[in-house]
Design a protein around this motif. Structure first.
Motif, PDB file in Angstrom:
ATOM      1  N   ALA A 192       0.815  -1.221   0.000  1.00 58.46           N
ATOM      2  CA  ALA A 192       0.000   0.000   0.000  1.00 58.46           C
ATOM      3  C   ALA A 192       0.843   1.264   0.000  1.00 58.46           C
ATOM      4  O   ALA A 192       0.387   2.323  -0.426  1.00 58.46           O
ATOM      5  N   ILE A 193       2.081   1.156   0.453  1.00 58.91           N
ATOM      6  CA  ILE A 193       2.966   2.322   0.492  1.00 58.91           C
ATOM      7  C   ILE A 193       3.782   2.445  -0.795  1.00 58.91           C
ATOM      8  O   ILE A 193       3.957   3.533  -1.328  1.00 58.91           O
ATOM      9  N   VAL A 194       4.245   1.326  -1.316  1.00 61.75           N
ATOM     10  CA  VAL A 194       5.178   1.336  -2.442  1.00 61.75           C
ATOM     11  C   VAL A 194       4.486   1.322  -3.813  1.00 61.75           C
ATOM     12  O   VAL A 194       4.806   2.129  -4.690  1.00 61.75           O
ATOM     13  N   LEU A 195       3.548   0.407  -4.010  1.00 61.47           N
ATOM     14  CA  LEU A 195       2.983   0.197  -5.345  1.00 61.47           C
ATOM     15  C   LEU A 195       2.263   1.413  -5.935  1.00 61.47           C
ATOM     16  O   LEU A 195       2.471   1.712  -7.121  1.00 61.47           O
ATOM     17  N   PRO A 196       1.416   2.127  -5.196  1.00 59.14           N
ATOM     18  CA  PRO A 196       0.724   3.259  -5.833  1.00 59.14           C
ATOM     19  C   PRO A 196       1.671   4.281  -6.458  1.00 59.14           C
ATOM     20  O   PRO A 196       1.414   4.768  -7.560  1.00 59.14           O
ATOM     21  N   GLN A 197       2.783   4.588  -5.782  1.00 53.81           N
ATOM     22  CA  GLN A 197       3.749   5.555  -6.324  1.00 53.81           C
ATOM     23  C   GLN A 197       4.395   5.040  -7.606  1.00 53.81           C
ATOM     24  O   GLN A 197       4.513   5.769  -8.584  1.00 53.81           O
ATOM     25  N   ILE A 198       4.806   3.777  -7.591  1.00 51.77           N
ATOM     26  CA  ILE A 198       5.439   3.191  -8.777  1.00 51.77           C
ATOM     27  C   ILE A 198       4.449   3.158  -9.936  1.00 51.77           C
ATOM     28  O   ILE A 198       4.788   3.519 -11.067  1.00 51.77           O
ATOM     29  N   LEU A 199       3.223   2.754  -9.662  1.00 51.37           N
ATOM     30  CA  LEU A 199       2.223   2.643 -10.723  1.00 51.37           C
ATOM     31  C   LEU A 199       1.867   4.006 -11.296  1.00 51.37           C
ATOM     32  O   LEU A 199       1.645   4.139 -12.503  1.00 51.37           O
ATOM     33  N   MET A 200       1.824   5.022 -10.453  1.00 46.35           N
ATOM     34  CA  MET A 200       1.560   6.371 -10.962  1.00 46.35           C
ATOM     35  C   MET A 200       2.680   6.852 -11.882  1.00 46.35           C
ATOM     36  O   MET A 200       2.426   7.480 -12.903  1.00 46.35           O
ATOM     37  N   GLN A 201       3.917   6.546 -11.521  1.00 44.09           N
ATOM     38  CA  GLN A 201       5.057   6.946 -12.358  1.00 44.09           C
ATOM     39  C   GLN A 201       4.953   6.346 -13.755  1.00 44.09           C
ATOM     40  O   GLN A 201       5.399   6.944 -14.731  1.00 44.09           O
ATOM     41  N   HIS A 202       4.356   5.169 -13.839  1.00 43.51           N
ATOM     42  CA  HIS A 202       4.225   4.479 -15.126  1.00 43.51           C
ATOM     43  C   HIS A 202       2.840   4.664 -15.747  1.00 43.51           C
ATOM     44  O   HIS A 202       2.484   3.979 -16.696  1.00 43.51           O
ATOM     45  N   LYS A 203       2.047   5.590 -15.191  1.00 49.14           N
ATOM     46  CA  LYS A 203       0.727   5.954 -15.717  1.00 49.14           C
ATOM     47  C   LYS A 203      -0.218   4.763 -15.833  1.00 49.14           C
ATOM     48  O   LYS A 203      -0.979   4.620 -16.783  1.00 49.14           O
ATOM     49  N   VAL A 204      -0.161   3.896 -14.833  1.00 43.75           N
ATOM     50  CA  VAL A 204      -1.009   2.701 -14.806  1.00 43.75           C
ATOM     51  C   VAL A 204      -2.446   3.090 -14.468  1.00 43.75           C
ATOM     52  O   VAL A 204      -2.687   3.910 -13.588  1.00 43.75           O
ATOM     53  N   ASN A 205      -3.403   2.497 -15.183  1.00 42.61           N
ATOM     54  CA  ASN A 205      -4.836   2.716 -14.933  1.00 42.61           C
ATOM     55  C   ASN A 205      -5.441   1.617 -14.075  1.00 42.61           C
ATOM     56  O   ASN A 205      -6.381   1.850 -13.327  1.00 42.61           O
ATOM     57  N   ILE A 206      -4.917   0.385 -14.235  1.00 37.01           N
ATOM     58  CA  ILE A 206      -5.516  -0.778 -13.589  1.00 37.01           C
ATOM     59  C   ILE A 206      -4.426  -1.626 -12.936  1.00 37.01           C
ATOM     60  O   ILE A 206      -3.383  -1.883 -13.544  1.00 37.01           O
ATOM     61  N   PHE A 207      -4.681  -2.063 -11.702  1.00 35.59           N
ATOM     62  CA  PHE A 207      -3.815  -3.026 -11.034  1.00 35.59           C
ATOM     63  C   PHE A 207      -4.606  -4.318 -10.894  1.00 35.59           C
ATOM     64  O   PHE A 207      -5.704  -4.326 -10.347  1.00 35.59           O
ATOM     65  N   LEU A 208      -4.050  -5.412 -11.392  1.00 31.06           N
ATOM     66  CA  LEU A 208      -4.730  -6.711 -11.375  1.00 31.06           C
ATOM     67  C   LEU A 208      -4.022  -7.651 -10.418  1.00 31.06           C
ATOM     68  O   LEU A 208      -2.799  -7.781 -10.445  1.00 31.06           O
ATOM     69  N   SER A 209      -4.811  -8.312  -9.577  1.00 35.58           N
ATOM     70  CA  SER A 209      -4.274  -9.284  -8.632  1.00 35.58           C
ATOM     71  C   SER A 209      -5.390 -10.245  -8.222  1.00 35.58           C
ATOM     72  O   SER A 209      -6.562  -9.898  -8.330  1.00 35.58           O
ATOM     73  N   THR A 210      -5.013 -11.434  -7.768  1.00 32.21           N
ATOM     74  CA  THR A 210      -6.052 -12.352  -7.283  1.00 32.21           C
ATOM     75  C   THR A 210      -6.605 -11.902  -5.944  1.00 32.21           C
ATOM     76  O   THR A 210      -7.733 -12.234  -5.595  1.00 32.21           O
ATOM     77  N   ARG A 211      -5.815 -11.115  -5.199  1.00 34.04           N
ATOM     78  CA  ARG A 211      -6.283 -10.612  -3.906  1.00 34.04           C
ATOM     79  C   ARG A 211      -5.653  -9.250  -3.651  1.00 34.04           C
ATOM     80  O   ARG A 211      -4.443  -9.089  -3.749  1.00 34.04           O
ATOM     81  N   VAL A 212      -6.504  -8.267  -3.321  1.00 36.73           N
ATOM     82  CA  VAL A 212      -6.027  -6.916  -3.030  1.00 36.73           C
ATOM     83  C   VAL A 212      -6.558  -6.533  -1.657  1.00 36.73           C
ATOM     84  O   VAL A 212      -7.773  -6.474  -1.447  1.00 36.73           O
ATOM     85  N   GLY A 213      -5.653  -6.278  -0.717  1.00 38.57           N
ATOM     86  CA  GLY A 213      -6.064  -5.876   0.625  1.00 38.57           C
ATOM     87  C   GLY A 213      -6.717  -4.494   0.610  1.00 38.57           C
ATOM     88  O   GLY A 213      -6.509  -3.707  -0.306  1.00 38.57           O
ATOM     89  N   GLU A 214      -7.488  -4.206   1.642  1.00 37.64           N
ATOM     90  CA  GLU A 214      -8.212  -2.933   1.712  1.00 37.64           C
ATOM     91  C   GLU A 214      -7.265  -1.735   1.715  1.00 37.64           C
ATOM     92  O   GLU A 214      -7.552  -0.712   1.099  1.00 37.64           O
ATOM     93  N   GLY A 215      -6.130  -1.859   2.416  1.00 34.77           N
ATOM     94  CA  GLY A 215      -5.171  -0.753   2.450  1.00 34.77           C
ATOM     95  C   GLY A 215      -4.633  -0.427   1.067  1.00 34.77           C
ATOM     96  O   GLY A 215      -4.577   0.737   0.661  1.00 34.77           O
ATOM     97  N   LEU A 216      -4.247  -1.459   0.319  1.00 33.91           N
ATOM     98  CA  LEU A 216      -3.735  -1.263  -1.035  1.00 33.91           C
ATOM     99  C   LEU A 216      -4.839  -0.752  -1.948  1.00 33.91           C
ATOM    100  O   LEU A 216      -4.633   0.176  -2.730  1.00 33.91           O
TER     101      LEU A 216
END
Length: 196
Positions: free
Chosen positions: A144-168
């Motif tokens: 929840a701390i690391v991924l949003p920043q990295i994904l924003m840098q790469h202009k990601v619209n969608i994050f796909l996973s089999t399980r996403v915690g509420e914080g993330l």
């Protein structure tokens, strides 16, 4: 005859495109253009300054100010008059990120897996943009701390996973990134994420 409108650089991909008042039948329809939604996203979600937002959209600051003003006026009228709000989305492409235990298959796709893969989907064609070690796994950090920043840098619209915690999920949503919980078996399944 007016001049052609310049193409805007739009990174926000709306997860929801229609909003309807509950209490009674709606009085009309307010269409929010994709550039207007982008302006609201940049100013009110990412909290950018107008100059930064204008640079992101690749427009002048006065043009950005006009777009933002139009968007806010439309939303206000829709709320006051009880209109349905429809968000235009002419961009058929999106950028999706997926964490995977392997570069070859998607048997495990969790935020804590070893690799982070970023794909562009445009007109049902899939292009791998980046693949690198996931800092969450390599440095034992919180997704929840690391991924949003990295994904924003790469202009990601969608994050796909089999399980996403509420914080993330909440951290991604705050950055305008849609989290989708779904298992896929092959990378071609990424081309129809928004159809299901």
């Amino acid at each position: 005859m007016g001049r052609d409108k310049n193409k805007r650089n739009l990174i926000y991909k709306p997860a929801f495109k229609d909003f309807i008042p509950e209490n009674k039948p709606f009085a009309g329809v307010t269409v929010l253009l994709d550039e207007e939604m982008e302006a609201i996203y940049l100013m009110d979600i990412l909290n950018l300054y107008q100059e930064e937002a204008a640079i992101s959209m690749e427009v002048s600051r006065p043009t950005f100010t006009r777009i933002l003003k139009n968007a806010r006026q439309k939303l206000t009228r829709a709320l006051v008059y009880g209109n349905k709000i429809t968000i235009q989305d002419d961009n058929s492409g999106y950028i999706v990120a997926i964490c995977s235990a392997s570069l070859d298959n998607f048997e495990s796709i969790l935020a804590t897996d070893k690799y982070l893969l970023i794909y562009k989907v445009q007109n049902n064609e899939l292009t791998l943009l980046h693949s690198f070690e996931n800092q969450v796994a390599s440095k034992n950090l919180k997704p929840a701390i690391v991924l949003p920043q990295i994904l924003m840098q790469h202009k990601v619209n969608i994050f796909l996973s089999t399980r996403v915690g509420e914080g993330l999920k909440n951290s991604l949503f705050a950055k305008g990134i849609q989290a989708i919980e779904k298992q896929i078996s092959k990378k071609e399944d990424l081309t129809n994420l928004l159809d299901s």
